[in-house]
Write a protein that holds these residues in place. Structure first.
Motif, PDB file in Angstrom:
ATOM      1  N   LEU A 252       0.875  -1.184   0.000  1.00  0.00           N
ATOM      2  CA  LEU A 252       0.000   0.000   0.000  1.00  0.00           C
ATOM      3  C   LEU A 252       0.911   1.233   0.000  1.00  0.00           C
ATOM      4  CD1 LEU A 252      -2.704  -1.031   2.648  1.00  0.00           C
ATOM      5  CD2 LEU A 252      -2.796  -1.290   0.187  1.00  0.00           C
ATOM      6  N   TYR A 253       1.037   1.839  -1.178  1.00  0.00           N
ATOM      7  CA  TYR A 253       1.868   3.049  -1.286  1.00  0.00           C
ATOM      8  C   TYR A 253       0.944   4.240  -1.079  1.00  0.00           C
ATOM      9  CZ  TYR A 253       5.254   6.445  -2.940  1.00  0.00           C
ATOM     10  OH  TYR A 253       6.126   7.511  -3.020  1.00  0.00           O
ATOM     11  N   ILE A 254       1.121   4.933   0.038  1.00  0.00           N
ATOM     12  CA  ILE A 254       0.224   6.026   0.432  1.00  0.00           C
ATOM     13  C   ILE A 254       0.804   7.351  -0.069  1.00  0.00           C
ATOM     14  CG2 ILE A 254      -0.805   7.230   2.391  1.00  0.00           C
ATOM     15  CD1 ILE A 254      -0.906   4.651   3.877  1.00  0.00           C
ATOM     16  N   PRO A 283       1.271  -7.709  -5.337  1.00  0.00           N
ATOM     17  CA  PRO A 283       0.110  -6.826  -5.550  1.00  0.00           C
ATOM     18  C   PRO A 283       0.425  -5.415  -5.046  1.00  0.00           C
ATOM     19  CG  PRO A 283      -0.570  -8.890  -4.525  1.00  0.00           C
ATOM     20  CD  PRO A 283       0.924  -8.869  -4.487  1.00  0.00           C
ATOM     21  N   LEU A 284       0.049  -4.431  -5.815  1.00  0.00           N
ATOM     22  CA  LEU A 284       0.383  -3.040  -5.495  1.00  0.00           C
ATOM     23  C   LEU A 284      -0.880  -2.203  -5.573  1.00  0.00           C
ATOM     24  CD1 LEU A 284       2.436  -0.782  -4.960  1.00  0.00           C
ATOM     25  CD2 LEU A 284       2.838  -0.663  -7.436  1.00  0.00           C
ATOM     26  N   LEU A 285      -1.037  -1.330  -4.585  1.00  0.00           N
ATOM     27  CA  LEU A 285      -2.202  -0.462  -4.522  1.00  0.00           C
ATOM     28  C   LEU A 285      -1.735   0.930  -4.124  1.00  0.00           C
ATOM     29  CD1 LEU A 285      -5.274  -0.720  -4.904  1.00  0.00           C
ATOM     30  CD2 LEU A 285      -5.468  -0.975  -2.424  1.00  0.00           C
ATOM     31  N   VAL A 286      -2.057   1.916  -4.984  1.00  0.00           N
ATOM     32  CA  VAL A 286      -1.724   3.317  -4.706  1.00  0.00           C
ATOM     33  C   VAL A 286      -2.912   3.934  -3.983  1.00  0.00           C
ATOM     34  CG1 VAL A 286      -1.068   5.541  -5.686  1.00  0.00           C
ATOM     35  CG2 VAL A 286      -0.231   3.423  -6.725  1.00  0.00           C
ATOM     36  N   VAL A 287      -2.674   4.471  -2.781  1.00  0.00           N
ATOM     37  CA  VAL A 287      -3.740   5.016  -1.933  1.00  0.00           C
ATOM     38  C   VAL A 287      -3.520   6.510  -1.778  1.00  0.00           C
ATOM     39  CG1 VAL A 287      -4.880   4.862   0.310  1.00  0.00           C
ATOM     40  CG2 VAL A 287      -3.820   2.823  -0.681  1.00  0.00           C
ATOM     41  N   GLY A 335      -5.881   0.315  -9.775  1.00  0.00           N
ATOM     42  CA  GLY A 335      -4.963   0.229  -8.661  1.00  0.00           C
ATOM     43  C   GLY A 335      -4.838   1.514  -7.886  1.00  0.00           C
ATOM     44  N   LEU A 336      -5.771   2.442  -8.051  1.00  0.00           N
ATOM     45  CA  LEU A 336      -5.732   3.726  -7.360  1.00  0.00           C
ATOM     46  C   LEU A 336      -7.025   3.896  -6.568  1.00  0.00           C
ATOM     47  CD1 LEU A 336      -4.252   6.481  -6.985  1.00  0.00           C
ATOM     48  CD2 LEU A 336      -5.628   7.323  -8.903  1.00  0.00           C
ATOM     49  N   VAL A 337      -6.894   4.114  -5.243  1.00  0.00           N
ATOM     50  CA  VAL A 337      -8.059   4.304  -4.371  1.00  0.00           C
ATOM     51  C   VAL A 337      -7.802   5.521  -3.497  1.00  0.00           C
ATOM     52  CG1 VAL A 337      -8.806   1.888  -4.323  1.00  0.00           C
ATOM     53  CG2 VAL A 337      -7.057   2.681  -2.728  1.00  0.00           C
ATOM     54  N   THR A 338      -8.878   6.065  -2.947  1.00  0.00           N
ATOM     55  CA  THR A 338      -8.788   7.255  -2.104  1.00  0.00           C
ATOM     56  C   THR A 338      -9.354   6.942  -0.728  1.00  0.00           C
ATOM     57  OG1 THR A 338     -10.941   8.038  -2.880  1.00  0.00           O
ATOM     58  CG2 THR A 338      -8.976   8.787  -4.083  1.00  0.00           C
ATOM     59  N   MET A 339      -8.882   7.713   0.256  1.00  0.00           N
ATOM     60  CA  MET A 339      -9.388   7.542   1.621  1.00  0.00           C
ATOM     61  C   MET A 339      -9.009   8.766   2.440  1.00  0.00           C
ATOM     62  SD  MET A 339      -6.750   4.974   3.553  1.00  0.00           S
ATOM     63  CE  MET A 339      -5.038   5.440   3.834  1.00  0.00           C
ATOM     64  N   SER A 340      -9.605   8.829   3.633  1.00  0.00           N
ATOM     65  CA  SER A 340      -9.286   9.871   4.599  1.00  0.00           C
ATOM     66  C   SER A 340      -9.222   9.212   5.965  1.00  0.00           C
ATOM     67  CB  SER A 340     -10.346  10.980   4.587  1.00  0.00           C
ATOM     68  OG  SER A 340     -10.105  11.904   5.635  1.00  0.00           O
ATOM     69  N   THR A 341      -8.012   9.113   6.525  1.00  0.00           N
ATOM     70  CA  THR A 341      -7.859   8.469   7.832  1.00  0.00           C
ATOM     71  C   THR A 341      -8.421   9.331   8.957  1.00  0.00           C
ATOM     72  OG1 THR A 341      -5.629   9.410   7.989  1.00  0.00           O
ATOM     73  CG2 THR A 341      -5.835   7.171   7.108  1.00  0.00           C
TER      74      THR A 341
END
Length: 677
Positions: A252-254, A283-287, A335-341
């Motif tokens: 998870l690359y933030i 597996p790679l996911l850009v966050v 492979g690109l997702v968004t979020m707000s911690t």
């Protein structure tokens, strides 16, 4: 690969502590006294034993240290490289190698001096050889002081490392410092990682755990990485690089799109492309994090292009996965997702998508192995036909229907229930299924049923009359037997004896009748003491009359009973004359009476038996006469003398009068005194 528990590593003692422990143990576990009068062979064995014991103790202590520390060539590459980053592989191996060399040198020293001790010609020579052997061992251990201190520091640091399983399902979070990695980990796991608004708050690897699809997952929070050459990265950054290189996990690359971390999106994209070789076959996911501060739609076109390049790189990295994963990667987000911690928006979606990607990747890797094909060749899956099954009626039923056979007239319990009010109203009749000889017996008023049979039907109505008849027959037989015995026994008795026997039998029968009456009325009770005899049946007058009829004079007993008095201290026994009780002579009665008179007037004490009575052999005591009893008493006293000398009551006395014997608690050295060496 085994998961090493670094917290279980034993403590590494310092050189001085090790010397104190070994020399003290040698002094305690081996003999300490040698005599000059001994044979020379015994003296040699005495000192050889000390040298060998010291060598073996050093060998065991140091061998335990060497065996407890992991060998870098035998453990997982992740642990090997991590220890190289934290402790320097060369320094670590050098310290263990020096300890290993010291063990070999100590063994060699002991072997050489034992050989010399075999030819020692005097006590002094053997003692000096022992002293030299122990001295060389101690000098050698003092030189290992630095290595032992270094290994103890390594052990303390390793015990604080998290327990990371390199082979389990893992989510690895990476990126620039202060982009929200620790906040994401605190949200999805039960971990509590420190979060501060400045860079490099996280200085080591942290592990948290979560559950997804009833499986346990571990999430690893890595320290921040800066975009610079590998040679210039510090120890904190190299821990992240080591985890990225060796752990089989979803990455998870933030990215902080609000740029509040102090680094622009261009710098974060450059770091992504520089460490992209570490993401191979994973597996790679850009966050994109912190969408609450900066929305994706409000980003400039240049930043959007950089994020799109990172998304394409993530999609290409996942191209080697299963077909379903490729379709999912090529969707709108890919492979690109968004979020707000901060507001926890999209955090759950990021977690679910990352876990699904890793599961599919692990399945795909298993399918590519040869073992899968071997298993599939041995499996056969039977699939049902796609046709529709028509209703099947047995041929026997159709034949009966064509023949016009009537339908069964027997009603089921369900039919009866519907006819009689339905469920909750109808109560099933259980008695109709009883297996009895007659059907009318099923509904008797006393339905005592056992194994399907009415118990009342097997009871004889005349049972009470028959029982009474049996009792009368039994009494007649007993009476006849008693009369026959009486006739046989009364033939040899006189008239007076017959009269006495008749009274005894009458009394016996009266007692039996009284007992039966009490038993019938339920008034049976325990034996009543004399003081509770309220009916006054047990009186002296009754005793005098009954014993008088038997020809026994009871006047003396009655007088003795009357002479007893009750005082505050209880019942006291009155003393009687010596001539009546003891049959003493008149010459001794005066002195005895005077003594008894003084005793009676003072305290009225009871009289004890004399010595002749105490030493006499009573019937049933096991002795033929008093001499034999006296001999047995003398033997018993002799056997007891041994125990009396030990101040003990007998063989079962385990008391220890002196709990601190002088030879065990005197002459001991105090703390810090080592002059005995």
């Amino acid at each position: 690969m085994p998961v090493y528990n670094f917290k279980a590593l034993p403590t590494v003692p310092s050189a001085s502590d090790l010397l104190d422990v070994v020399l003290s143990k040698t002094q305690r576990q081996t003999p300490t006294v040698v005599r000059g009068k001994w044979q020379i062979s015994r003296i040699r064995q005495f000192y050889m034993r000390k040298v060998k014991y010291t060598q073996q103790t050093f060998h065991d202590k140091l061998g335990k240290v060497l065996d407890s520390f992991p060998k870098l060539d035998d453990i997982h590459p992740f642990y090997s490289d991590l220890m190289n980053v934290l402790y320097d592989r060369d320094h670590y191996k050098l310290a263990l190698g020096q300890i290993h060399t010291a063990v070999g040198l100590i063994d060699k020293i002991a072997k050489d001096y034992v050989r010399l001790l075999k030819y020692g010609d005097s006590l002094y020579r053997c003692k000096q050889l022992k002293k030299a052997a122990l001295g060389r061992m101690c000098t050698l251990m003092k030189k290992q002081k630095a290595s032992l201190v270094y290994l103890e520091q390594v052990r303390q640091h390793m015990s604080r490392l998290p327990s990371i399983d390199p082979n389990t399902r893992t989510l690895l979070v990476c990126g620039y410092p202060n982009v929200g990695k620790s906040s994401f980990m605190n949200t999805v796991t039960r971990a509590d990682v420190e979060v501060e608004p400045y860079a490099f708050t996280t200085k080591s690897l942290y592990v948290g755990h979560m559950d997804f699809k009833y499986l346990r997952w571990q999430v690893i929070d890595t320290p921040g990485i800066l975009d610079r050459p590998l040679e210039t990265r510090n120890t904190i950054e190299m821990q992240s690089i080591t985890a990225l290189a060796h752990l089989r996990a979803v990455i998870l690359y933030i990215v902080d799109i609000s740029e509040q971390c102090g680094y622009t999106i261009a710098q974060q994209a450059a770091l992504f492309h520089s460490i992209k070789p570490l993401f191979a076959n994973k597996p790679l996911l850009v966050v994109c994090n912190k969408t609450d501060a900066q929305a994706m739609e409000d980003l400039p076109q240049k930043s959007k292009d950089l994020l799109e390049e990172m998304k394409k790189a993530a999609d290409m990295n996942c191209a080697g996965l299963t077909a379903s994963m490729v379709v999912d990667s090529s969707s709108a987000d890919g492979g690109l997702v968004t979020m707000s911690t901060l507001k926890e928006d999209g955090v759950s979606d990021v977690k679910n998508k990352a876990c699904e990607m890793l599961l599919m990747s692990r399945v795909d890797q298993k399918l590519k192995t040869r073992k899968t094909n071997d298993v599939l060749n041995r499996l056969h899956v039977a699939l049902p036909s796609t046709g529709v099954r028509a209703p099947n009626i047995p041929k026997s039923v159709l034949a009966n229907a064509k023949a016009g056979y009537p339908k069964s007239e027997r009603k089921t319990e369900k039919d009866l229930q519907e006819e009689n009010g339905g469920a909750g109203v109808y109560s099933m009749d259980v008695r109709k299924n009883y297996l009895l000889e007659k059907d009318e017996w099923k509904y008797d008023k006393i339905p005592e049923i056992f194994d399907g049979h009415n118990v009342a039907d097997f009871v004889d109505p005349d049972i009470e009359e028959r029982l009474a008849e049996l009792e009368r027959e039994e009494e007649a037989m007993l009476q006849e037997e008693e009369n026959q015995m009486d006739e046989e026994s009364e033939d040899d008795l006189t008239a007076e004896e017959k009269q006495t026997l008749k009274k005894i039998r009458a009394k016996k029968s009266k007692i039996i009748m009284d007992h039966r009456k009490k038993k019938q009325k339920g008034q049976g009770s325990a034996h009543i003491a004399r003081k509770h005899d309220t009916e006054r049946r047990l009186t002296s007058r009754r005793m005098r009359d009954e014993l008088g009829e038997m020809g026994v004079d009871a006047s003396a007993a009655i007088e003795r009973n009357r002479g007893r008095s009750v005082t505050r201290r209880g019942k006291k026994r009155a003393l009687e004359d010596d001539e009546d009780m003891e049959g003493r002579s008149k010459s001794r009665s005066k002195s005895r009476s005077a003594v008894l008179g003084r005793t009676h007037s003072s305290k009225s004490r009871s009289r004890s038996r004399g010595p002749s009575v105490a030493h006499s052999a009573e019937p049933g005591s096991g002795f033929k006469h008093s001499a034999q009893k006296m001999k047995a008493q003398i033997l018993s006293d002799k056997m007891q003398r041994k125990m009396q000398k030990l101040a003990r009551k007998g063989e079962g006395d385990r008391i220890i009068p002196n709990e601190m014997p002088k030879h065990l608690f005197s002459g001991k050295r105090g703390i810090g005194k080592t002059d005995r060496r």
